[in-house]
Design a protein around this motif. Structure first.
Motif, short mmCIF file in Angstrom:
data_model
loop_
_atom_site.label_atom_id
_atom_site.label_comp_id
_atom_site.label_asym_id
_atom_site.label_seq_id
_atom_site.Cartn_x
_atom_site.Cartn_y
_atom_site.Cartn_z
N UNK A 7 0.88 -1.04 0.18
CA UNK A 7 -0.09 -0.14 0.04
C UNK A 7 1.02 0.99 -0.14
N UNK A 8 0.77 2.15 -0.89
CA UNK A 8 1.32 3.21 -1.15
C UNK A 8 0.76 4.54 -0.63
N UNK A 9 1.31 5.29 0.19
CA UNK A 9 0.91 6.45 0.73
C UNK A 9 1.19 7.47 -0.39
N UNK A 10 0.19 7.92 -1.04
CA UNK A 10 0.15 8.42 -2.22
C UNK A 10 -0.42 10.21 -2.52
N UNK A 22 8.02 2.31 -8.04
CA UNK A 22 8.81 1.42 -7.47
C UNK A 22 8.30 0.30 -6.57
N UNK A 23 6.89 0.37 -6.16
CA UNK A 23 6.18 -0.44 -5.69
C UNK A 23 5.65 -1.42 -6.71
N UNK A 25 7.07 -2.44 -9.27
CA UNK A 25 8.46 -3.05 -9.86
C UNK A 25 8.77 -4.07 -8.63
N UNK A 26 8.27 -4.12 -7.27
CA UNK A 26 8.78 -4.57 -6.47
C UNK A 26 7.94 -5.72 -5.63
N UNK A 27 6.58 -5.40 -6.03
CA UNK A 27 5.41 -6.13 -5.37
C UNK A 27 4.32 -6.77 -6.19
N UNK A 28 3.87 -7.84 -5.99
CA UNK A 28 2.91 -8.28 -7.06
C UNK A 28 1.58 -7.64 -7.13
N UNK A 29 1.24 -6.89 -6.02
CA UNK A 29 -0.15 -6.36 -5.87
C UNK A 29 0.16 -4.95 -5.20
N UNK A 30 -0.28 -3.97 -6.10
CA UNK A 30 -0.18 -2.61 -5.38
C UNK A 30 -1.65 -1.87 -5.36
#
Length: 218
Positions: A7-10, A22-23, A25-30
């Motif tokens: 979960x990205x604080x956006x 970046x997330x 590219x690094x996690x399956x589910x964002x």
């Protein structure tokens, strides 16, 4: 059990947009979370919605306007002008007291409900503006506090913690989103998309970093 969800604080700004990709590219589910906290420029949330939609990332927006009632600052109070230079004796008047702590805490509550262990935020202290809630010590402390308070195994990621703005532009380029960050984000304290007003401290950092990065690429 750790999940491969993040979960990205956006906010729709340069840093959080770089972190969003970046997330990815690094996690399956964002997924992403944003807050309407009474900020003067709603264009920030509009940018966040536009960027997340085009990235295929679900965005959840929550109202948190109590924050603007608790503290006076140039980002939520129309009667306070943004300082063009950072004062030496105190943080700049664009500091929204407690903002990152509250954002991450509410994000953590949402994340636990959806079984998301990984939180991503764009704070950093390399180009330090005097915001105490952008420091690594704060993030480490809050991570422990969140784990204890909710008995959930959170991991807060800060991909930009030790990167200056030049390096953040480089990361955006490496992620293949340089033009998105350059043209679609809102970093300017005066609410102008892209290169911004060119006069406020946020524009100064962003544009100087861009200038340095483009010079390095030549």
């Amino acid at each position: 059990m750790q999940s491969n969800k993040a979960l990205v604080v956006f906010s729709g700004g340069q840093d959080s947009t770089t972190c969003l990709f970046w997330a990815k590219a690094n996690f399956e589910e964002v997924s992403a979370i944003a807050f309407d906290y009474g900020q003067r420029h709603k264009i920030e949330l509009e940018a966040a919605r536009h960027i997340s939609q085009n990235a295929g990332v679900p965005l959840h927006v929550f109202k948190m306007d109590l924050l603007s009632q608790l503290t006076a600052n140039a980002l939520t109070s129309s009667g306070i002008e943004v300082e063009k230079e950072k004062p030496d004796e105190r943080p700049p008047n664009t500091l929204v007291e407690g903002r990152n702590m509250l954002f991450l805490t509410y994000a953590a509550i949402f994340a636990k409900e959806h079984q998301i262990n990984n939180l991503v935020t764009g704070v950093g202290e390399a180009d330090f503006s005097g915001y105490p809630d952008c420091r690594n010590d704060f993030i480490v402390s809050l991570n422990q506090t969140l784990n204890l308070s909710m008995e959930f195994d959170y991991k807060i990621y800060t991909p930009l913690m030790w990167k200056n703005k030049t390096q953040i532009w480089q990361l955006a380029d490496e992620l293949g989103v340089f033009e998105i960050v350059r043209n679609q984000t809102v970093t300017c304290y005066n609410g102008i998309k892209g290169a911004g007003c060119g006069e406020c401290p946020a524009c100064g950092l962003r544009n100087k970093g861009l200038e340095n990065y483009l010079a390095q690429k030549q």
